[in-house]
Design an enzyme around this catalytic site. Sequence first.
Site, PDB file in Angstrom:
ATOM      1  N   GLY A  27       0.815  -1.216   0.000  1.00 49.87           N
ATOM      2  CA  GLY A  27       0.000   0.000   0.000  1.00 49.87           C
ATOM      3  C   GLY A  27       0.842   1.257   0.000  1.00 49.87           C
ATOM      4  O   GLY A  27       2.067   1.208   0.184  1.00 49.87           O
ATOM      5  N   ASN A  28       0.179   2.386  -0.207  1.00 54.04           N
ATOM      6  CA  ASN A  28       0.872   3.667  -0.206  1.00 54.04           C
ATOM      7  C   ASN A  28      -0.118   4.806  -0.022  1.00 54.04           C
ATOM      8  O   ASN A  28      -1.293   4.686  -0.349  1.00 54.04           O
ATOM      9  CB  ASN A  28       1.663   3.851  -1.513  1.00 54.04           C
ATOM     10  CG  ASN A  28       0.835   3.561  -2.738  1.00 54.04           C
ATOM     11  OD1 ASN A  28      -0.048   4.330  -3.112  1.00 54.04           O
ATOM     12  ND2 ASN A  28       1.107   2.428  -3.388  1.00 54.04           N
ATOM     13  N   SER A  44       9.009   3.104  -2.959  1.00 55.06           N
ATOM     14  CA  SER A  44       8.618   1.761  -3.364  1.00 55.06           C
ATOM     15  C   SER A  44       9.292   0.675  -2.530  1.00 55.06           C
ATOM     16  O   SER A  44      10.507   0.699  -2.307  1.00 55.06           O
ATOM     17  CB  SER A  44       8.973   1.553  -4.840  1.00 55.06           C
ATOM     18  OG  SER A  44       8.605   0.266  -5.278  1.00 55.06           O
ATOM     19  N   HIS A  94      -3.809   3.927  -1.720  1.00 54.70           N
ATOM     20  CA  HIS A  94      -4.012   2.650  -2.404  1.00 54.70           C
ATOM     21  C   HIS A  94      -3.588   1.543  -1.454  1.00 54.70           C
ATOM     22  O   HIS A  94      -2.506   1.611  -0.864  1.00 54.70           O
ATOM     23  CB  HIS A  94      -3.189   2.580  -3.683  1.00 54.70           C
ATOM     24  CG  HIS A  94      -3.201   1.230  -4.333  1.00 54.70           C
ATOM     25  ND1 HIS A  94      -4.365   0.572  -4.666  1.00 54.70           N
ATOM     26  CD2 HIS A  94      -2.179   0.401  -4.690  1.00 54.70           C
ATOM     27  CE1 HIS A  94      -4.068  -0.585  -5.220  1.00 54.70           C
ATOM     28  NE2 HIS A  94      -2.746  -0.724  -5.238  1.00 54.70           N
ATOM     29  N   HIS A  96      -4.118  -2.992  -0.511  1.00 49.71           N
ATOM     30  CA  HIS A  96      -4.592  -4.308  -0.943  1.00 49.71           C
ATOM     31  C   HIS A  96      -5.324  -4.953   0.227  1.00 49.71           C
ATOM     32  O   HIS A  96      -5.138  -6.140   0.517  1.00 49.71           O
ATOM     33  CB  HIS A  96      -3.416  -5.163  -1.415  1.00 49.71           C
ATOM     34  CG  HIS A  96      -2.830  -4.716  -2.717  1.00 49.71           C
ATOM     35  ND1 HIS A  96      -3.055  -5.366  -3.911  1.00 49.71           N
ATOM     36  CD2 HIS A  96      -2.055  -3.641  -3.022  1.00 49.71           C
ATOM     37  CE1 HIS A  96      -2.435  -4.739  -4.888  1.00 49.71           C
ATOM     38  NE2 HIS A  96      -1.821  -3.680  -4.368  1.00 49.71           N
ATOM     39  N   ASP A 119     -24.059   6.638   5.057  1.00 48.98           N
ATOM     40  CA  ASP A 119     -23.473   7.768   5.784  1.00 48.98           C
ATOM     41  C   ASP A 119     -22.279   8.358   5.048  1.00 48.98           C
ATOM     42  O   ASP A 119     -21.904   9.510   5.281  1.00 48.98           O
ATOM     43  CB  ASP A 119     -23.009   7.333   7.187  1.00 48.98           C
ATOM     44  CG  ASP A 119     -24.146   7.265   8.192  1.00 48.98           C
ATOM     45  OD1 ASP A 119     -25.184   7.919   7.961  1.00 48.98           O
ATOM     46  OD2 ASP A 119     -23.990   6.558   9.205  1.00 48.98           O
ATOM     47  N   HIS A 170      -7.473  -5.909  -9.085  1.00 46.31           N
ATOM     48  CA  HIS A 170      -6.396  -5.138  -8.479  1.00 46.31           C
ATOM     49  C   HIS A 170      -6.737  -4.789  -7.026  1.00 46.31           C
ATOM     50  O   HIS A 170      -6.320  -5.500  -6.116  1.00 46.31           O
ATOM     51  CB  HIS A 170      -6.139  -3.886  -9.318  1.00 46.31           C
ATOM     52  CG  HIS A 170      -4.903  -3.147  -8.944  1.00 46.31           C
ATOM     53  ND1 HIS A 170      -4.438  -2.066  -9.670  1.00 46.31           N
ATOM     54  CD2 HIS A 170      -4.033  -3.301  -7.924  1.00 46.31           C
ATOM     55  CE1 HIS A 170      -3.333  -1.613  -9.115  1.00 46.31           C
ATOM     56  NE2 HIS A 170      -3.063  -2.343  -8.045  1.00 46.31           N
ATOM     57  N   TYR A 228     -25.522  16.368  11.224  1.00 47.93           N
ATOM     58  CA  TYR A 228     -24.678  15.405  11.923  1.00 47.93           C
ATOM     59  C   TYR A 228     -23.435  16.116  12.466  1.00 47.93           C
ATOM     60  O   TYR A 228     -22.832  16.934  11.785  1.00 47.93           O
ATOM     61  CB  TYR A 228     -24.250  14.291  10.974  1.00 47.93           C
ATOM     62  CG  TYR A 228     -23.335  13.263  11.603  1.00 47.93           C
ATOM     63  CD1 TYR A 228     -23.849  12.150  12.251  1.00 47.93           C
ATOM     64  CD2 TYR A 228     -21.959  13.426  11.549  1.00 47.93           C
ATOM     65  CE1 TYR A 228     -23.014  11.213  12.832  1.00 47.93           C
ATOM     66  CE2 TYR A 228     -21.107  12.476  12.124  1.00 47.93           C
ATOM     67  CZ  TYR A 228     -21.643  11.382  12.766  1.00 47.93           C
ATOM     68  OH  TYR A 228     -20.814  10.455  13.345  1.00 47.93           O
TER      69      TYR A 228
END
Length: 232
Positions: A27-28, A44, A94, A96, A119, A170, A228
């Site tokens: 992830g990033n 990376s 992003h 996974h 919501d 993906h 809210y």
Amino acid sequence: MYTTLKEECYEANMQLPKLGLVLFTFGNVSAVDRERGVFAIKPSGVPYEALRPQDIVICDYDAKLVEGTMRPSSDTKTHALLYKTWEDIGGIVHTHSTYAVSWAQAGLDIPIFGTTHADHTHQDIPCAPALTDEMIQGDYEHETGNQIFDVFAQKGLSHKEMEMVLLQNHGPFTWGKTAEKAVYNSAVLEEIARMAYLTLQINAATPRIKDTLRLKHYERKHGTNAYYGQGC
């Protein structure tokens, strides 16, 4: 020059393992500085336990390196295209994460079954169709951004109202006005995906939430007369 931006990006990235949204380096998060026309992103393949604020990489909207000694995330071109096109977003995530990826691998939108979903957004969470072979073999990460734009155009969605998407085979992308909000949206998406999966295990014929309740919950939090929370 970019210390504050790097710190913001670092802190947002470190939330992903805390929230159970990433395993290893899956992830990033990126955070943008609109005044300078750059964004910060995780390097990376660096494990979260080894990540430091000074490791964060700075790129421009064409995904070109501006500052940093490490290679930026392999998803950098996707982030860059989203920032370049949607000028009002401030952060992108992003992951996974398990349940969101499961829906993406199944190639299905996440149906809106209840008020937890409503919501946050009043429509099914879209799953963009898989990329063509030509797109995959071409500028893959750039085309991933186009994949997101295409599904939003096809379904008539606004990125301001729907701050999350699945990409078939993906996984999920989320965004928000800040990197912190993008992380929040990523956690919400994973929980909605989990709830929807469990709902269908209990009753495969579960209908979507009725329109009046769906719109009531969305409007009371996001509408013109929202009530809210505690307001300004």
